[in-house]
Design a protein around this motif. Structure first.
Motif, PDB file in Angstrom:
ATOM      1  N   VAL A 110       0.963  -1.131  -0.031  1.00 23.09           N
ATOM      2  CA  VAL A 110       0.051   0.080  -0.266  1.00 23.09           C
ATOM      3  C   VAL A 110       0.745   1.165  -0.007  1.00 23.09           C
ATOM      4  CG1 VAL A 110      -1.777   1.367   1.331  1.00 23.09           C
ATOM      5  CG2 VAL A 110      -2.085  -1.007   0.890  1.00 23.09           C
ATOM      6  N   ARG A 111       1.985   1.085   0.864  1.00 22.98           N
ATOM      7  CA  ARG A 111       2.842   2.300   0.893  1.00 22.98           C
ATOM      8  C   ARG A 111       3.390   2.601  -0.490  1.00 22.98           C
ATOM      9  NH1 ARG A 111       5.420   5.873  -0.345  1.00 22.98           N
ATOM     10  NH2 ARG A 111       7.405   6.734   0.399  1.00 22.98           N
ATOM     11  N   LEU A 112       3.726   1.540  -1.138  1.00 22.90           N
ATOM     12  CA  LEU A 112       4.269   1.777  -2.521  1.00 22.90           C
ATOM     13  C   LEU A 112       3.631   2.286  -3.666  1.00 22.90           C
ATOM     14  CD1 LEU A 112       6.971  -1.279  -2.366  1.00 22.90           C
ATOM     15  CD2 LEU A 112       7.673   1.211  -2.110  1.00 22.90           C
ATOM     16  N   LEU A 113       2.446   1.633  -3.606  1.00 22.52           N
ATOM     17  CA  LEU A 113       1.306   1.597  -4.924  1.00 22.52           C
ATOM     18  C   LEU A 113       0.361   2.850  -4.396  1.00 22.52           C
ATOM     19  CD1 LEU A 113       0.010  -2.236  -5.226  1.00 22.52           C
ATOM     20  CD2 LEU A 113       1.928  -0.884  -6.533  1.00 22.52           C
ATOM     21  N   HIS A 114       0.156   3.154  -3.283  1.00 22.63           N
ATOM     22  CA  HIS A 114      -1.019   4.313  -3.194  1.00 22.63           C
ATOM     23  C   HIS A 114      -0.114   5.366  -2.270  1.00 22.63           C
ATOM     24  CE1 HIS A 114      -3.995   1.965  -4.747  1.00 22.63           C
ATOM     25  NE2 HIS A 114      -3.490   0.914  -4.014  1.00 22.63           N
ATOM     26  N   PRO A 115       0.768   6.245  -2.750  1.00 25.52           N
ATOM     27  CA  PRO A 115       1.706   6.939  -1.888  1.00 25.52           C
ATOM     28  C   PRO A 115       0.879   8.248  -1.427  1.00 25.52           C
ATOM     29  CG  PRO A 115       2.406   6.960  -4.292  1.00 25.52           C
ATOM     30  CD  PRO A 115       1.145   6.003  -4.287  1.00 25.52           C
ATOM     31  N   SER A 129       0.077   7.828   6.668  1.00 25.95           N
ATOM     32  CA  SER A 129       1.192   8.911   6.960  1.00 25.95           C
ATOM     33  C   SER A 129       2.508   8.351   7.569  1.00 25.95           C
ATOM     34  CB  SER A 129       0.439   9.686   8.046  1.00 25.95           C
ATOM     35  OG  SER A 129       0.168   8.942   9.440  1.00 25.95           O
ATOM     36  N   GLY A 130       2.605   6.996   7.778  1.00 24.41           N
ATOM     37  CA  GLY A 130       3.598   6.416   7.962  1.00 24.41           C
ATOM     38  C   GLY A 130       3.430   4.808   8.023  1.00 24.41           C
ATOM     39  N   ALA A 131       4.721   4.113   8.317  1.00 30.23           N
ATOM     40  CA  ALA A 131       4.442   2.579   8.176  1.00 30.23           C
ATOM     41  C   ALA A 131       5.447   2.034   9.432  1.00 30.23           C
ATOM     42  CB  ALA A 131       4.734   2.105   6.908  1.00 30.23           C
ATOM     43  N   ILE A 132       4.777   1.194  10.327  1.00 31.47           N
ATOM     44  CA  ILE A 132       5.931   0.406  11.042  1.00 31.47           C
ATOM     45  C   ILE A 132       5.750  -1.032  10.561  1.00 31.47           C
ATOM     46  CG2 ILE A 132       6.311  -0.565  13.464  1.00 31.47           C
ATOM     47  CD1 ILE A 132       4.601   2.159  14.388  1.00 31.47           C
ATOM     48  N   LEU A 133       6.616  -1.628   9.910  1.00 31.21           N
ATOM     49  CA  LEU A 133       6.738  -2.966   9.271  1.00 31.21           C
ATOM     50  C   LEU A 133       7.500  -3.795  10.352  1.00 31.21           C
ATOM     51  CD1 LEU A 133       7.410  -1.712   5.598  1.00 31.21           C
ATOM     52  CD2 LEU A 133       5.006  -1.972   6.854  1.00 31.21           C
ATOM     53  N   ARG A 178       6.972  10.110  -5.783  1.00 26.93           N
ATOM     54  CA  ARG A 178       7.827  10.059  -4.462  1.00 26.93           C
ATOM     55  C   ARG A 178       7.110  10.950  -3.441  1.00 26.93           C
ATOM     56  NH1 ARG A 178      13.499   8.946  -4.067  1.00 26.93           N
ATOM     57  NH2 ARG A 178      13.738  10.593  -2.597  1.00 26.93           N
ATOM     58  N   VAL A 179       6.566  10.370  -2.425  1.00 22.92           N
ATOM     59  CA  VAL A 179       5.895  11.143  -1.407  1.00 22.92           C
ATOM     60  C   VAL A 179       6.727  10.698  -0.064  1.00 22.92           C
ATOM     61  CG1 VAL A 179       3.910  11.464   0.009  1.00 22.92           C
ATOM     62  CG2 VAL A 179       3.818  11.125  -2.533  1.00 22.92           C
ATOM     63  N   PRO A 180       7.390  11.623   0.497  1.00 24.55           N
ATOM     64  CA  PRO A 180       7.849  11.345   1.778  1.00 24.55           C
ATOM     65  C   PRO A 180       6.945  10.828   2.777  1.00 24.55           C
ATOM     66  CG  PRO A 180       8.577  13.405   1.185  1.00 24.55           C
ATOM     67  CD  PRO A 180       7.486  13.121   0.480  1.00 24.55           C
ATOM     68  N   GLY A 189      10.497   7.746  -1.245  1.00 21.30           N
ATOM     69  CA  GLY A 189      10.378   8.993  -0.491  1.00 21.30           C
ATOM     70  C   GLY A 189      10.938   8.936   0.795  1.00 21.30           C
ATOM     71  N   GLY A 190      11.102   7.933   1.388  1.00 21.63           N
ATOM     72  CA  GLY A 190      11.565   7.739   2.706  1.00 21.63           C
ATOM     73  C   GLY A 190      10.876   8.823   3.692  1.00 21.63           C
TER      74      GLY A 190
END
Ligand code: MLT
Length: 202
Positions: free
Chosen positions: A112-117, A121-125, A140-142, A172-173
């Motif tokens: 989801v992070r990569l396909l729907h920038p 608002s953040g991701a803990i994986l 690229r969306v930070p 986007g990091g």
């Protein structure tokens, strides 16, 4: 009716980013409520149940084998989950969430992070791996991300986790990648890293 079976726990402290809980294979919407409360005390929690069944075990997308994903299904399911996030935001009046995913849940969160920038608002994986070999070039969306890997994880090779960190950085990091001297399961150190990151970054 929202499109996923889910649980919602309203915030008890105002102003904290809501958390989207994404369970591992065989889990359900109740699994990570305790983890969510430990990582983000007082934040709203949204916890959907994965819609794919593998031998009766809920997951968020199909796989061909352990660590070998059905990428077409994954793309579609990532879209479904993105729509659910929009529905939940409208229904509950919450901001863009920080995903907190474990294993299969971390992998759908990464997709989801990569396909729907911009959706998260953040991701803990926790124990995440590369979800897609060829993610479409997206804007690229930070979006800050924390990846916590296990040095002796039999499911996620160290090089794969490192590649995911690079992919998230290129999307986007910024990315923090921690490697624990442990296996696939969540440990107290994961909870501490995640809580510290949420308080500092999210
Ligand atoms: C996956 O299928 O997402 C990974 O193999 C992790 C898992 O759920 O076991």
């Amino acid at each position: 009716e929202l499109s996923f079976v889910h649980l919602f726990r309203p915030a008890t402290i105002a102003g904290l980013p809501p958390v989207l809980l994404l369970h591992g294979t065989g889990g359900d919407e109740t699994d990570l409520l305790g983890l969510g409360a430990a990582v983000a005390p007082g934040a709203a929690l949204v916890s959907p149940r994965g819609q794919v069944l593998e031998n009766g075990m809920p997951r968020f997308f199909r796989r061909l084998a352990e660590g070998v994903f059905d990428e077409a299904d994954l793309r579609r399911r990532a879209g479904d989950l993105a729509r659910f996030v929009d529905e939940a935001r409208a229904a509950y009046g919450i901001d863009a969430p920080v995903a907190l995913g474990f294993s299969n849940g971390a992998n759908i969160a990464a997709a989801v992070r990569l396909l729907h920038p911009g959706l998260l608002s953040g991701a803990i994986l926790l124990r995440g791996m590369v979800p897609l070999e060829t993610p479409a070039a997206a804007a690229r969306v930070p979006t800050p991300a924390l990846l916590v890997s296990g040095e002796r994880d039999p499911i996620v090779p160290a090089a794969n986790a490192a590649r995911l960190a690079t992919m998230l950085e290129e999307a986007g990091g910024p990315v923090e990648h921690r490697v624990l001297p442990t296996s696939h399961g969540v440990t107290n150190a994961d909870v501490e890293f995640a809580a510290d990151w949420y308080a500092r970054v999210a």
